[in-house]
Design a protein around this motif. Structure first.
Motif, mmCIF file in Angstrom:
data_model
loop_
_atom_site.group_PDB
_atom_site.id
_atom_site.type_symbol
_atom_site.label_atom_id
_atom_site.label_comp_id
_atom_site.label_asym_id
_atom_site.label_seq_id
_atom_site.Cartn_x
_atom_site.Cartn_y
_atom_site.Cartn_z
ATOM 1 N N GLY A 2 35.742 64.017 48.905
ATOM 2 C CA GLY A 2 35.992 65.145 48.914
ATOM 3 C C GLY A 2 35.595 65.846 49.925
ATOM 4 N N GLN A 3 35.732 67.307 50.260
ATOM 5 C CA GLN A 3 35.609 67.914 51.638
ATOM 6 C C GLN A 3 35.130 69.508 51.424
ATOM 7 N N VAL A 15 33.327 69.065 55.827
ATOM 8 C CA VAL A 15 31.813 68.111 55.490
ATOM 9 C C VAL A 15 32.964 67.348 54.991
ATOM 10 N N SER A 16 32.833 66.123 55.116
ATOM 11 C CA SER A 16 33.081 64.533 53.591
ATOM 12 C C SER A 16 32.192 64.800 53.179
ATOM 13 N N CYS A 17 32.640 64.434 51.602
ATOM 14 C CA CYS A 17 31.327 63.666 50.737
ATOM 15 C C CYS A 17 31.997 63.096 49.383
ATOM 16 N N GLU A 18 31.510 62.760 48.905
ATOM 17 C CA GLU A 18 32.026 61.718 47.203
ATOM 18 C C GLU A 18 32.826 62.789 46.681
ATOM 19 N N HIS A 24 26.795 70.352 45.548
ATOM 20 C CA HIS A 24 25.210 69.385 46.229
ATOM 21 C C HIS A 24 24.801 69.266 47.722
ATOM 22 N N LEU A 25 26.334 69.080 48.032
ATOM 23 C CA LEU A 25 26.736 69.427 49.483
ATOM 24 C C LEU A 25 25.621 70.532 50.655
#
Length: 111
Positions: A2-3, A15-18, A24-25
């Motif tokens: 995800g981004q 920002v990239s994330c799971e 949450h980010l």
């Protein structure tokens, strides 16, 4: 992967994330942004990197305090602010108020 693009201190950051962690980010970025805003209220003019550093230090300080509290709780140590003496008259008054509230609630249940 995800981004999301978060906004902190008036600056946008991709920002990239799971996958599934995007909300949450965004929440975490909001916490950082609140710390940046508190640094800005001090009146000094800082660049982006300095603002982020100071916000990170504020967050690190909070994490440290929480770790100390957690360790004390696990050890059964009562923090000093929890040791405030209770006025016996206040405790007695609160107890009578609680009994009256319970009586009123009991009467309402019967109605």
């Amino acid at each position: 992967m995800g981004q999301v693009t978060v906004r902190v201190g008036g600056y946008s950051h991709p920002v990239s994330c799971e996958d599934g962690q995007e909300a949450h980010l965004v929440t975490l970025a909001g916490e950082v942004d609140r710390r940046v805003a508190s640094v800005k209220t001090m009146g000094a003019q800082y660049g982006e990197s300095r603002l982020l550093l100071l916000a990170a230090l504020l967050l690190a300080d909070e994490v440290h305090d929480l770790k100390v509290e957690l360790a004390q709780a696990r050890a059964g140590i009562i923090p000093p602010q929890s040791r405030v003496p209770v006025d016996p008259r206040l405790a007695e008054t609160l107890s009578r108020v609680a009994e009256r509230i319970e009586g009123i609630a009991s009467n309402l249940e019967k109605s």
